[in-house]
Design a protein around this motif. Structure first.
Motif, PDB file in Angstrom:
ATOM      1  N   SER A 196       0.799  -1.232   0.000  1.00  0.00           N
ATOM      2  CA  SER A 196       0.000   0.000   0.000  1.00  0.00           C
ATOM      3  C   SER A 196       0.834   1.286   0.000  1.00  0.00           C
ATOM      4  N   GLY A 197       2.018   1.250   0.626  1.00  0.00           N
ATOM      5  CA  GLY A 197       2.816   2.476   0.747  1.00  0.00           C
ATOM      6  C   GLY A 197       3.738   2.701  -0.432  1.00  0.00           C
ATOM      7  N   ALA A 198       3.660   1.836  -1.456  1.00  0.00           N
ATOM      8  CA  ALA A 198       4.592   1.919  -2.590  1.00  0.00           C
ATOM      9  C   ALA A 198       3.900   2.493  -3.822  1.00  0.00           C
TER      10      ALA A 198
ATOM     11  N   THR B 242      10.547  -5.665  -2.504  1.00  0.00           N
ATOM     12  CA  THR B 242      10.435  -5.787  -1.046  1.00  0.00           C
ATOM     13  C   THR B 242       9.139  -5.160  -0.514  1.00  0.00           C
ATOM     14  N   ALA B 243       8.805  -5.581   0.700  1.00  0.00           N
ATOM     15  CA  ALA B 243       7.503  -5.236   1.297  1.00  0.00           C
ATOM     16  C   ALA B 243       7.389  -3.767   1.679  1.00  0.00           C
ATOM     17  N   MET B 244       6.271  -3.156   1.300  1.00  0.00           N
ATOM     18  CA  MET B 244       5.946  -1.812   1.766  1.00  0.00           C
ATOM     19  C   MET B 244       4.440  -1.764   2.074  1.00  0.00           C
ATOM     20  N   ASP B 245       3.936  -2.886   2.637  1.00  0.00           N
ATOM     21  CA  ASP B 245       2.544  -2.883   3.101  1.00  0.00           C
ATOM     22  C   ASP B 245       2.466  -2.355   4.531  1.00  0.00           C
ATOM     23  N   VAL B 246       3.587  -2.512   5.259  1.00  0.00           N
ATOM     24  CA  VAL B 246       3.717  -2.055   6.643  1.00  0.00           C
ATOM     25  C   VAL B 246       4.919  -1.096   6.640  1.00  0.00           C
ATOM     26  N   PRO B 247       4.915  -0.021   7.456  1.00  0.00           N
ATOM     27  CA  PRO B 247       6.097   0.866   7.448  1.00  0.00           C
ATOM     28  C   PRO B 247       7.368   0.104   7.828  1.00  0.00           C
ATOM     29  N   LEU B 248       8.483   0.561   7.307  1.00  0.00           N
ATOM     30  CA  LEU B 248       9.774  -0.062   7.653  1.00  0.00           C
ATOM     31  C   LEU B 248      10.264   0.508   8.982  1.00  0.00           C
TER      32      LEU B 248
ATOM     33  N   SER C  40      -2.904  -5.177  12.217  1.00  0.00           N
ATOM     34  CA  SER C  40      -2.508  -4.586  10.933  1.00  0.00           C
ATOM     35  C   SER C  40      -2.021  -3.164  11.147  1.00  0.00           C
ATOM     36  N   MET C  41      -1.180  -2.704  10.221  1.00  0.00           N
ATOM     37  CA  MET C  41      -0.693  -1.322  10.248  1.00  0.00           C
ATOM     38  C   MET C  41      -0.370  -0.936   8.805  1.00  0.00           C
TER      39      MET C  41
END
Ligand code: URA
Length: 428
Positions: free
Chosen positions: A209-211, A242-248, A341-342
């Motif tokens: 979502s954040g990408a 790489t994952a950007m569904d949750v903040p890093l 979830s976040m």
């Protein structure tokens, strides 16, 4: 008066009707637009035709080369170390470049990193580093070489001479709804990275979502196109999706992210940030034939040494306290349970609204603004315990930021499914 070999309207018509553009048409269109011969409305029409009808690999390669040829091409052949770089397509809490460049330099490679500023909900590396008192992003080519030679890594702004066509085209895409086209994103990123002169490149293509590319299939496609462009230009290129569904990590916002990066360099920091940093470092080192374990540089302090020298060489004081925003507001858990979830986008938008990002190019960002996360998905939390701390200089921003967070997190019995940190790996 020189006679132009094409009329822009014919090139636009060709792409509108689904034809492949010829190399000569592409070279001319990109060059003539940069010279001001093709008007903004004509380039806008072509960009929209490209977004709707796509481009094949030959066209994308030619378009990228044409953009590179509008400016200078840097070379680092005078260095006694191989050059290797990383580019991320951008995300929330993505501070990886900060610990990564010193780690890779401490292993013996040179990292010539030209970075950008944030726009929208994704942060920019230069904005983060500018929260360090005295640190300077704008370096001449000679200064860049100096820092690279003396410390092994440099992170600075791309000068005006690098792919000027991209600067004009990117600004136009931003206001014509033509940013999310794979040929245009790939050529924009790769023209700058190839012109930067790095010998090897690792791409961190974010998905979730954040990408930019929330769909993993589209992210993979973008990664494949970029790996092919780099390889064809003689740059050894690999991509990780790489994952950007949750903040890093546990922070989003400029000074907050610098603080977290320094924690990583000191041997601590959040697990996901450390894991992704080391995975990217291993890829960067493998591409240039260095077999060292990058994790050793965190244990023995050598990456921290490079960081301190790199920051000092650009006028920054690595010992100066980082700015802290004047106002804080805490969001607490509304019940006991597990953070289920976040959403990266919700956290990114909230940090942006607090003043960490800009909504117009050139706007000044707040160094101390942003969000601290106290519990990530999968972690237990008790009712009333802090989940987020919001930071800003301008407290009137709190309601708007809190609104962005609403529905962006949940507490339940167990964590919902999240993407694995490394979703995919693409090689030539
Ligand atoms: N970053 C760029 O430099 N260009 C794009 O098109 C997207 C992200």
């Amino acid at each position: 008066m020189s006679v132009e070999p094409f009329a822009a309207v014919d090139v636009i018509g060709a792409k509108r009707d689904g034809h492949e553009l010829t190399p000569a048409q592409i070279d001319w269109m990109v060059d003539a637009y940069t010279r001001g011969v093709v008007a903004d409305e004509q380039m806008s029409a072509l960009l929209m035709a490209i977004l709707l009808n796509g481009m094949n690999r030959n066209e994308i390669t030619r378009w990228t080369t044409a953009m590179i040829n509008t400016g200078e091409r840097m070379s680092w052949s005078m260095l006694d170390r191989p050059t290797t770089d990383k580019h991320s397509t951008g995300g929330v809490g993505d501070k990886i470049t900060l610990p990564l460049a010193p780690i890779v330099a401490a292993c013996g490679a040179a990292v010539p990193q030209l970075s950008g500023r944030g726009l929208g909900h994704t942060g920019g590396t230069l904005d983060k580093l500018e929260s360090i008192p005295g640190w300077r992003a704008a370096l001449s080519n000679a200064e860049m070489l100096d820092v690279l030679q003396s410390t092994g890594a440099v992170i600075c702004a791309a000068g005006a001479g690098l792919a000027p066509a991209d600067k004009k085209i990117y600004a136009l895409r931003d206001v014509t709804g033509t940013v999310p086209a794979i040929p245009l994103i790939a050529s924009s990123i790769m023209s700058k990275k190839i012109a930067e002169g790095t010998g090897a490149l690792v791409l961190d293509v974010k998905t979730g979502s954040g990408a930019f590319m929330s769909d993993p299939k589209k992210a993979r496609e973008l990664a494949e196109v970029m790996v092919a462009l780099g390889t064809d230009a003689g740059v050894k290129t690999v991509a990780l999706v790489t994952a950007m569904d949750v903040p890093l990590g546990l922070t989003a916002g400029n000074a907050l992210e610098v603080r977290e990066s320094v924690e990583v360099l000191a041997g601590g920091g959040p697990k996901d940030v450390v894991e992704l940093t080391l995975a990217l470092a291993r890829e960067m080192l493998t591409l240039v034939g260095i077999e060292k374990d990058p994790a050793d540089t965190l244990r023995d302090g050598s990456a921290m040494d490079v960081w301190r020298r790199m920051i000092s060489a650009q006028g920054g004081n690595p010992d100066a306290p980082l700015p802290v925003a004047a106002h804080q507001e805490v969001v607490v858990a509304d019940k006991s349970g597990v953070v289920a979830s976040m959403d990266a986008l919700a956290v990114g938008v909230a940090a942006w609204r607090l003043g960490a990002g800009r909504s117009r190019q050139g706007e000044v960002v707040q160094a101390g603004a942003g969000i601290e996360i106290h519990a990530k998905p999968g972690e237990e939390i008790a009712k009333g315990s802090p989940l987020f701390t919001l930071h800003t200089e301008t407290p009137e921003r709190f309601p708007h930021a809190l609104e962005a967070l609403q529905g962006g997190w949940s507490i339940g019995e167990q964590a919902s499914a999240t993407l694995p940190l490394i979703v995919d790996r693409i090689t030539a």
